[in-house]
Motif scaffolding. Structure first.
Motif, PDB file in Angstrom:
ATOM      1  N   PHE A 215      51.539  50.152  57.365  1.00  0.00           N
ATOM      2  CA  PHE A 215      51.491  49.858  58.800  1.00  0.00           C
ATOM      3  C   PHE A 215      52.714  49.055  59.234  1.00  0.00           C
ATOM      4  CE2 PHE A 215      49.299  46.332  56.727  1.00  0.00           C
ATOM      5  CZ  PHE A 215      49.814  45.213  57.367  1.00  0.00           C
ATOM      6  N   ILE A 216      53.020  49.182  60.520  1.00  0.00           N
ATOM      7  CA  ILE A 216      54.108  48.428  61.143  1.00  0.00           C
ATOM      8  C   ILE A 216      53.484  47.362  62.035  1.00  0.00           C
ATOM      9  CG2 ILE A 216      56.098  48.520  62.712  1.00  0.00           C
ATOM     10  CD1 ILE A 216      56.584  50.036  60.116  1.00  0.00           C
ATOM     11  N   THR A 224      62.706  45.211  58.148  1.00  0.00           N
ATOM     12  CA  THR A 224      61.417  45.533  57.518  1.00  0.00           C
ATOM     13  C   THR A 224      60.866  46.841  58.067  1.00  0.00           C
ATOM     14  OG1 THR A 224      60.917  43.181  57.250  1.00  0.00           O
ATOM     15  CG2 THR A 224      59.058  44.705  57.120  1.00  0.00           C
ATOM     16  N   ILE A 225      60.990  47.009  59.373  1.00  0.00           N
ATOM     17  CA  ILE A 225      60.505  48.240  60.017  1.00  0.00           C
ATOM     18  C   ILE A 225      61.237  49.460  59.468  1.00  0.00           C
ATOM     19  CG2 ILE A 225      60.398  49.495  62.212  1.00  0.00           C
ATOM     20  CD1 ILE A 225      59.945  46.761  63.583  1.00  0.00           C
ATOM     21  N   VAL A 226      62.566  49.387  59.413  1.00  0.00           N
ATOM     22  CA  VAL A 226      63.361  50.520  58.922  1.00  0.00           C
ATOM     23  C   VAL A 226      63.021  50.820  57.465  1.00  0.00           C
ATOM     24  CG1 VAL A 226      65.698  51.357  58.451  1.00  0.00           C
ATOM     25  CG2 VAL A 226      65.221  50.118  60.582  1.00  0.00           C
ATOM     26  N   LYS A 227      62.868  49.779  56.673  1.00  0.00           N
ATOM     27  CA  LYS A 227      62.541  49.950  55.254  1.00  0.00           C
ATOM     28  C   LYS A 227      61.185  50.638  55.084  1.00  0.00           C
ATOM     29  CE  LYS A 227      62.396  47.339  50.904  1.00  0.00           C
ATOM     30  NZ  LYS A 227      62.493  45.984  50.292  1.00  0.00           N
ATOM     31  N   LYS A 228      60.190  50.244  55.884  1.00  0.00           N
ATOM     32  CA  LYS A 228      58.866  50.858  55.794  1.00  0.00           C
ATOM     33  C   LYS A 228      58.910  52.331  56.180  1.00  0.00           C
ATOM     34  CE  LYS A 228      55.915  46.762  56.491  1.00  0.00           C
ATOM     35  NZ  LYS A 228      54.872  46.145  57.338  1.00  0.00           N
ATOM     36  N   PHE A 229      59.677  52.657  57.197  1.00  0.00           N
ATOM     37  CA  PHE A 229      59.779  54.067  57.598  1.00  0.00           C
ATOM     38  C   PHE A 229      60.519  54.896  56.542  1.00  0.00           C
ATOM     39  CE2 PHE A 229      58.522  52.840  61.935  1.00  0.00           C
ATOM     40  CZ  PHE A 229      57.661  53.889  62.221  1.00  0.00           C
ATOM     41  N   ARG A 230      61.510  54.301  55.921  1.00  0.00           N
ATOM     42  CA  ARG A 230      62.239  55.028  54.876  1.00  0.00           C
ATOM     43  C   ARG A 230      61.338  55.360  53.686  1.00  0.00           C
ATOM     44  NH1 ARG A 230      67.819  51.515  55.182  1.00  0.00           N
ATOM     45  NH2 ARG A 230      68.914  52.832  56.701  1.00  0.00           N
ATOM     46  N   SER A 231      60.306  54.545  53.477  1.00  0.00           N
ATOM     47  CA  SER A 231      59.387  54.798  52.360  1.00  0.00           C
ATOM     48  C   SER A 231      58.143  55.576  52.800  1.00  0.00           C
ATOM     49  CB  SER A 231      58.974  53.480  51.700  1.00  0.00           C
ATOM     50  OG  SER A 231      58.177  52.714  52.579  1.00  0.00           O
ATOM     51  N   ALA A 232      58.131  56.052  54.046  1.00  0.00           N
ATOM     52  CA  ALA A 232      56.965  56.783  54.560  1.00  0.00           C
ATOM     53  C   ALA A 232      56.742  58.075  53.771  1.00  0.00           C
ATOM     54  CB  ALA A 232      57.158  57.109  56.043  1.00  0.00           C
ATOM     55  N   ALA A 272      67.513  69.591  63.057  1.00  0.00           N
ATOM     56  CA  ALA A 272      67.581  70.881  62.359  1.00  0.00           C
ATOM     57  C   ALA A 272      68.677  70.838  61.305  1.00  0.00           C
ATOM     58  CB  ALA A 272      67.854  72.000  63.364  1.00  0.00           C
ATOM     59  N   GLY A 273      68.336  71.232  60.093  1.00  0.00           N
ATOM     60  CA  GLY A 273      69.314  71.275  59.007  1.00  0.00           C
ATOM     61  C   GLY A 273      69.616  69.921  58.391  1.00  0.00           C
ATOM     62  N   ARG A 274      68.968  68.877  58.855  1.00  0.00           N
ATOM     63  CA  ARG A 274      69.184  67.541  58.298  1.00  0.00           C
ATOM     64  C   ARG A 274      67.979  67.143  57.444  1.00  0.00           C
ATOM     65  NH1 ARG A 274      70.707  64.115  63.564  1.00  0.00           N
ATOM     66  NH2 ARG A 274      70.870  62.414  62.054  1.00  0.00           N
ATOM     67  N   GLY A 275      68.179  66.297  56.497  1.00  0.00           N
ATOM     68  CA  GLY A 275      67.113  65.921  55.572  1.00  0.00           C
ATOM     69  C   GLY A 275      66.146  64.906  56.166  1.00  0.00           C
ATOM     70  N   TYR A 276      65.065  64.672  55.417  1.00  0.00           N
ATOM     71  CA  TYR A 276      64.062  63.710  55.838  1.00  0.00           C
ATOM     72  C   TYR A 276      64.608  62.283  55.878  1.00  0.00           C
ATOM     73  CZ  TYR A 276      60.248  67.142  55.430  1.00  0.00           C
ATOM     74  OH  TYR A 276      59.406  68.210  55.600  1.00  0.00           O
ATOM     75  N   GLY A 277      65.594  61.996  55.019  1.00  0.00           N
ATOM     76  CA  GLY A 277      66.153  60.647  54.987  1.00  0.00           C
ATOM     77  C   GLY A 277      66.739  60.250  56.326  1.00  0.00           C
ATOM     78  N   ASP A 278      67.522  61.152  56.923  1.00  0.00           N
ATOM     79  CA  ASP A 278      68.116  60.891  58.243  1.00  0.00           C
ATOM     80  C   ASP A 278      67.031  60.679  59.289  1.00  0.00           C
ATOM     81  OD1 ASP A 278      70.630  61.099  57.245  1.00  0.00           O
ATOM     82  OD2 ASP A 278      71.118  63.013  58.190  1.00  0.00           O
ATOM     83  N   PHE A 279      66.028  61.556  59.236  1.00  0.00           N
ATOM     84  CA  PHE A 279      64.959  61.506  60.241  1.00  0.00           C
ATOM     85  C   PHE A 279      64.165  60.209  60.131  1.00  0.00           C
ATOM     86  CE2 PHE A 279      60.511  62.939  61.479  1.00  0.00           C
ATOM     87  CZ  PHE A 279      60.740  62.793  62.846  1.00  0.00           C
ATOM     88  N   LYS A 280      63.766  59.825  58.931  1.00  0.00           N
ATOM     89  CA  LYS A 280      62.967  58.618  58.753  1.00  0.00           C
ATOM     90  C   LYS A 280      63.749  57.377  59.174  1.00  0.00           C
ATOM     91  CE  LYS A 280      61.466  59.451  54.408  1.00  0.00           C
ATOM     92  NZ  LYS A 280      60.628  59.268  53.194  1.00  0.00           N
ATOM     93  N   THR A 281      65.037  57.351  58.878  1.00  0.00           N
ATOM     94  CA  THR A 281      65.866  56.218  59.298  1.00  0.00           C
ATOM     95  C   THR A 281      65.956  56.147  60.819  1.00  0.00           C
ATOM     96  OG1 THR A 281      67.182  56.296  57.274  1.00  0.00           O
ATOM     97  CG2 THR A 281      68.179  55.202  59.175  1.00  0.00           C
ATOM     98  N   ALA A 282      66.120  57.318  61.458  1.00  0.00           N
ATOM     99  CA  ALA A 282      66.219  57.360  62.924  1.00  0.00           C
ATOM    100  C   ALA A 282      64.929  56.873  63.580  1.00  0.00           C
ATOM    101  CB  ALA A 282      66.538  58.783  63.388  1.00  0.00           C
ATOM    102  N   VAL A 283      63.790  57.286  63.023  1.00  0.00           N
ATOM    103  CA  VAL A 283      62.501  56.840  63.574  1.00  0.00           C
ATOM    104  C   VAL A 283      62.379  55.317  63.428  1.00  0.00           C
ATOM    105  CG1 VAL A 283      59.991  57.016  63.439  1.00  0.00           C
ATOM    106  CG2 VAL A 283      61.392  59.051  63.040  1.00  0.00           C
ATOM    107  N   GLY A 284      62.707  54.794  62.247  1.00  0.00           N
ATOM    108  CA  GLY A 284      62.625  53.361  62.008  1.00  0.00           C
ATOM    109  C   GLY A 284      63.505  52.570  62.954  1.00  0.00           C
TER     110      GLY A 284
END
Length: 339
Positions: A215-216, A224-232, A272-284
Motif C-alpha cells: 500500500f501507498i 518511498t512511493i516510487v520504490k513501492k511502485f517499482r516493486s509492484a 507501447a513498446g516500452r517495458g514494465y520498468g518504465d511504466f511502473k516508474t512513471a506511475v510512481g
C-alpha cells in the motif's frame, strides 16, 4: 413601482460522510473517497466528520487516538476539504450523536444488528474484545447520517448494508412517530478509482496489510512511493494494456489514469513498446507528484495547532446547531419533556 418577489434559492442536497482516525490514509482512501469529497463541496451541502467515537469499538491507545484524530482532521483539510465550505468536525465534540444513537437503539431490532457482516468480521479479528459498542455501532452510524437529514451518503460495497439499516431505522421511526428523518440514498461518484494492493492486485489496497510494499500511504516520501511502485507485482508479459488476467497492470493503469486524467488508450499508446520498468516508474513519479502538495500542506497545518483547534471548534458549533434541531424534534415526538 412594484417589486417582484425573488425566487428562493433551491436547497442543495446534503451529503454526510465520515472518516476514522486510523493513523494511516492510503492512496486508495484518497482516490476512492477523499478526492471525491473535495469535488462534492461545490455541488452539495457537505457535512464531514472525523468519527473518533466509532474508533473505540476497537481498544485504542488514548495518546495515539488524540494524535491520530488531529492528524486526520489536518489531512482531510490538506487534501482540499475547506472548513468554510463544508461542515467539518470531530464526532465526539458533538453530543447529539451519542444522544440520538440511544433513541435509535431503542428503535432497532436485535436481529437486524445480528445480521451485520462487519460485526462478524471484526469479532473474528478481535476475539479478546467483542463489546456491545462493536455490536451497536451501525446505530451510531445511522445517527451520524440522520442527524443532518442527509440526502446522500457516499458508500462503498462494504458500507451498503449499514446504509440500508439507517434507512430501515428512519422508516420505522417515521412510521411510528410521524415524519422526522430524511431517508438517505447512497451516492456513487461519477469517477471513483478502485485501488488494489500493489503486491496482491486481486485484493483491495489496505493499510492493515502485513506487507508495507502493498500500500501507498498519502504521507509516504516521494522516494518511498516510487520504490513501492517499482516493486509492484505485474505479470510475465511486457505489454502495457488493459486486459483480463492482467490484474497488476490493470491496477497501475487505473491509478495512473486517476492521477493524470488520461484515459487507458492514451496511456497504452504512450507506453507501447516500452517495458514494465518504465511504466511502473512513471506511475510512481506521477503519484508522488500528486501527493506532494498534500504532504506539504499537512505539515503546515500540523505546525499550527491553534489554527486546527479553531477549525474544529467552529465546525463542532456548526454541526451541533444543525443536529440539535433534529434531536429536539425526535425528543418531542417520543414524549421527552422539554428542558
Amino acid at each position: 413601482m412594484e417589486q417582484t418577489a425573488q425566487p428562493k434559492p433551491e436547497r442543495r442536497q446534503r451529503i454526510f460522510s465520515g472518516i476514522q482516525p486510523t493513523g494511516i490514509m492510503t492512496l486508495g482512501n484518497y482516490l476512492g473517497a477523499i478526492k471525491n469529497w473535495v469535488a462534492l463541496q461545490d455541488e452539495y451541502d457537505c457535512v464531514y466528520s472525523v468519527v473518533n467515537m466509532h474508533a473505540i469499538t476497537v481498544r485504542q491507545d488514548p495518546k495515539a487516538l488524540r494524535e491520530n484524530t488531529l492528524a486526520a482532521l489536518a489531512l482531510v483539510m490538506a487534501c482540499g476539504i475547506d472548513p468554510e465550505k463544508s461542515v467539518l468536525f470531530i464526532q465526539s465534540h458533538v453530543k447529539t450523536h451519542a444522544e440520538l444513537s440511544w433513541v435509535l437503539s431503542c428503535n432497532t431490532q436485535f436481529g437486524e444488528l445480528s445480521r451485520m457482516t462487519q460485526f462478524k468480521d471484526k469479532s473474528a479479528k478481535h476475539p479478546e474484545n467483542v463489546n456491545a459498542g462493536l455490536f451497536t455501532y451501525p446505530v451510531l452510524m445511522a445517527a451520524d447520517i440522520l442527524l443532518y437529514q442527509a440526502d446522500l451518503v457516499p458508500v462503498g460495497i462494504d458500507q451498503k448494508q449499514h446504509l440500508e439499516l439507517a434507512r430501515n431505522i428512519a422508516q420505522r421511526f417515521n412510521g411510528v412517530y410521524g415524519n422526522v428523518f430524511t431517508l438517505p440514498d447512497g451516492y456513487i461518484p461519477k469517477l471513483a478509482a478502485k485501488v488494489m494492493s500493489l503486491q496482491e492486485p486481486t485484493k483491495k489496497m489496505s493499510k492493515s496489510d502485513d506487507n508495507p510494499k502493498a500500500f501507498i500511504g498519502i504521507l509516504d516520501k516521494p522516494e518511498t512511493i516510487v520504490k513501492k511502485f517499482r516493486s509492484a507485482v505485474t505479470d510475465s508479459e511486457a505489454e502495457v494494456v488493459c486486459r483480463e488476467g492482467k490484474d497488476g497492470i490493470n491496477n497501475l493503469l487505473a491509478i495512473y489514469s486517476a492521477v493524470t486524467g488520461r484515459d487507458f488508450p492514451a496511456i497504452e499508446a504512450e507506453f507501447a513498446g516500452r517495458g514494465y520498468g518504465d511504466f511502473k516508474t512513471a506511475v510512481g513519479e506521477a503519484v508522488a507528484e500528486t501527493l506532494r502538495p498534500v504532504r506539504e500542506q499537512f505539515d503546515r497545518y500540523m505546525a499550527d495547532k491553534a489554527f486546527l483547534e479553531e477549525c474544529y471548534r467552529k465546525g463542532a458549533a456548526r454541526a451541533e446547531a444543525i443536529s440539535q434541531r433534529t434531536l429536539d424534534k425526535v425528543y418531542k415526538k417520543i414524549g421527552f419533556l422539554a428542558k
